[in-house]
Design an enzyme around this catalytic site. Structure first.
Site, PDB file in Angstrom:
ATOM      1  CB  THR A  10     -16.516 -14.009   4.465  1.00 20.04           C
ATOM      2  OG1 THR A  10     -17.385 -12.887   5.586  1.00 20.04           O
ATOM      3  CG2 THR A  10     -16.598 -13.067   3.370  1.00 20.04           C
ATOM      4  CB  VAL A 126       0.067 -14.855   6.763  1.00 20.80           C
ATOM      5  CG1 VAL A 126       1.155 -13.135   6.323  1.00 20.80           C
ATOM      6  CG2 VAL A 126       0.218 -15.184   7.954  1.00 20.80           C
ATOM      7  N   GLY A 128      -3.929 -12.690   2.812  1.00 18.45           N
ATOM      8  CA  GLY A 128      -5.080 -13.479   2.398  1.00 18.45           C
ATOM      9  C   GLY A 128      -5.050 -14.462   1.145  1.00 18.45           C
ATOM     10  CB  ILE A 130      -0.089 -12.448  -1.333  1.00 22.41           C
ATOM     11  CG1 ILE A 130      -1.049 -11.123  -1.342  1.00 22.41           C
ATOM     12  CG2 ILE A 130       1.124 -12.239  -1.618  1.00 22.41           C
ATOM     13  CD1 ILE A 130       0.075 -10.017  -0.487  1.00 22.41           C
ATOM     14  N   GLY A 181     -16.455  -7.156   3.547  1.00 17.37           N
ATOM     15  CA  GLY A 181     -16.066  -8.284   4.603  1.00 17.37           C
ATOM     16  C   GLY A 181     -14.658  -8.613   4.435  1.00 17.37           C
ATOM     17  CD  GLU A 184     -10.124 -10.829  10.509  1.00 14.22           C
ATOM     18  OE1 GLU A 184     -10.230 -11.883  11.859  1.00 14.22           O
ATOM     19  OE2 GLU A 184      -9.402 -11.149   9.870  1.00 14.22           O
ATOM     20  CG  ASP A 195      -6.198  -9.265  11.171  1.00 12.05           C
ATOM     21  OD1 ASP A 195      -6.132 -10.503  11.166  1.00 12.05           O
ATOM     22  OD2 ASP A 195      -5.293  -8.686   9.892  1.00 12.05           O
ATOM     23  CE  LYS A 199      -3.811 -11.702   8.545  1.00 12.57           C
ATOM     24  NZ  LYS A 199      -4.749 -10.051   7.922  1.00 12.57           N
ATOM     25  N   GLY A 296     -10.907 -10.119   1.746  1.00  7.44           N
ATOM     26  CA  GLY A 296     -11.711 -10.876   1.164  1.00  7.44           C
ATOM     27  C   GLY A 296     -11.960 -11.665   0.636  1.00  7.44           C
TER      28      GLY A 296
HETATM   29  N1  HSE Z   1      -9.435  -8.856   8.602  1.00  3.73           N
HETATM   30  C1  HSE Z   1      -8.271  -8.807   7.778  1.00  3.73           C
HETATM   31  C2  HSE Z   1      -7.661  -7.689   6.927  1.00  3.73           C
HETATM   32  C3  HSE Z   1      -8.896 -10.453   7.195  1.00  3.73           C
HETATM   33  O1  HSE Z   1      -7.854  -7.173   6.728  1.00  3.73           O
HETATM   34  O2  HSE Z   1      -6.690  -7.786   6.438  1.00  3.73           O
HETATM   35  C4  HSE Z   1      -7.966 -11.307   6.378  1.00  3.73           C
HETATM   36  O3  HSE Z   1      -6.552 -11.144   7.672  1.00  3.73           O
END
Ligand code: HSE
Length: 397
Positions: A10, A126, A128, A130, A181, A184, A195, A199, A296
């Protein structure tokens, strides 16, 4: 600049797409064209526009002197760690979106990059899309950061939002998040909070300049949140959010990942869907909020490519990141203070005998009551809650 992408899933394919779609402006901003020479993956991609760039042996990249920057989008600690380390030792800069790798090996990889006068960047690990890593490292440097509290997982925020608004079941909404997408490879990492735990460990390491081990962060996910909890939240005019927080206290940090019921006035109450929000409090700055697409393909790839551009512009200049391997001893979460919302089948007399005067939330679910405690130590709540029947409890924010 020739680059290589390790992992064509992805995020890796998103990086190739961002570089292609925004080719001209990236060339302008980087000061030279940025061209993908290799894509490392175990699989073949017949018919893909980058089919001819696929390689299966990472040594081809290590040994090619033309490649100056490598993107790591494989996920997991191994073999990503071995590959990234070799790339750095060979003088290639690395940008990664891999929070597992950064949380566990960040301090070591940063040190190698510094030694080689190159860069190891992880802005996409961390939040995505941002920008939160770069502001912490480069912008909020005049402050002592006293608190970071964030919605740091897009998957669970998307799930909680849809469960709250549409009453969709946990399993259905998780499948949807996977299809989009966001999730994880193993979605347990999302729904069990592992997750966001990594972070918040990364963000706290950057705040204190030392190693915060994610294994020391008290972590609860959203798997115990039920339809009934949302009914109570609705009645209380609150939202349920999975928060990851880090607060500086007496020279150390108190870190936690857990679902919270947020009041309407809380800055993260209305961060919905796949969005992430990060609230930062500095001793001089006061409050700041970062908000945007938290997971994403393209948002995350955008953050990776931003790091690539930065590294092309700083080819032989190490941008200092303070994150030493020395470990920080976190404060035991049982010493932190919270208010709790509790659902019980115990009679009010028993509740009051244990918790004293409480605020009740009634007539929501048959044959049970809800109540809100005073603020108390986590350890005190744990002891008291053993004395009544607890169906579920959620911290209040
Ligand atoms: N699986 C993670 C989330 C992906 O949903 O935030 C981005 O780190």
């Amino acid at each position: 600049m020739k680059i290589a992408i390790m992992g064509y899933g992805t995020i890796g394919s998103g990086v190739a797409e961002v570089l292609e779609v925004n080719k001209d402006l990236i060339t302008e901003r980087a000061g030279e064209p940025v061209e993908v020479k290799y894509i490392l993956d175990l699989r073949e991609f017949p018919g893909d526009p980058n089919e001819d760039k696929i390689v299966h042996d990472y040594k081809i990249i290590v040994e090619d002197n033309e490649v100056g920057v490598v993107v790591e989008a494989m996920g997991g600690v191994e073999p990503a760690y071995t590959f990234v380390k070799e790339m750095l030792l060979a003088g290639k800069q690395v940008a990664t979106s891999n929070k597992n790798l950064v949380a566990e090996k960040g301090a070591e990889l940063i040190a190698i990059a510094r030694e080689k006068n190159i860069n190891f960047m992880f802005g996409a690990s961390v939040g995505g899309g941002i920008p939160i890593i770069r502001p912490l490292n480069k912008c909020l440097t005049a402050d002592e950061i006293e608190e970071i509290t964030g919605i740091l997982n897009g998957t669970t925020n998307y799930m909680l939002t849809r469960m709250a608004n549409e009453g969709i079941s946990f399993d259905d909404v998780l499948k949807d998040a996977q299809a989009k997408g966001y999730a994880e490879a193993d979605p347990t990492a999302d729904v069990e909070g592992f997750d966001p735990c990594r972070k918040i460990a990364i963000l706290t390491s950057l705040v204190c300049g030392k190693q915060v081990d994610y294994t020391d962060v008290y972590t609860e996910g959203i798997t115990k949140i039920s339809t009934e909890d949302f009914e109570y939240a609705r009645k209380m005019e609150r939202s349920i959010k999975l928060l990851a927080s880090s607060k500086s206290e007496n020279g150390s940090y108190s870190c936690m990942v857990a679902p919270f019921m947020l009041d309407k006035t809380h800055p993260l109450c209305n961060v919905n869907d796949v969005f992430n929000g990060v609230f930062v409090h500095g001793n001089m700055l006061g409050d700041a909020m970062f908000y945007g697409s938290g997971a994403g393909k393209l948002p995350t790839a955008s953050a990776v490519v931003a790091d690539v551009v930065d590294m092309v512009k700083h080819s032989h200049v190490n941008i200092f990141i303070e994150w030493e391997p020395e470990k920080v001893q976190l404060i035991d979460y049982r010493e932190s203070v919270n208010k709790f919302f509790v659902r019980t089948t115990s009679p009010k007399a028993d509740v009051e005998a244990v918790f004293g005067q409480v605020e009740y939330v009634e007539d929501v679910v048959a044959e049970e009551i809800g109540f809100v405690t005073d603020a108390m130590l986590e350890s005190e709540f744990a002891d008291k809650s053993e004395k009544i029947v607890v169906i579920n409890r959620i911290r209040l924010g």
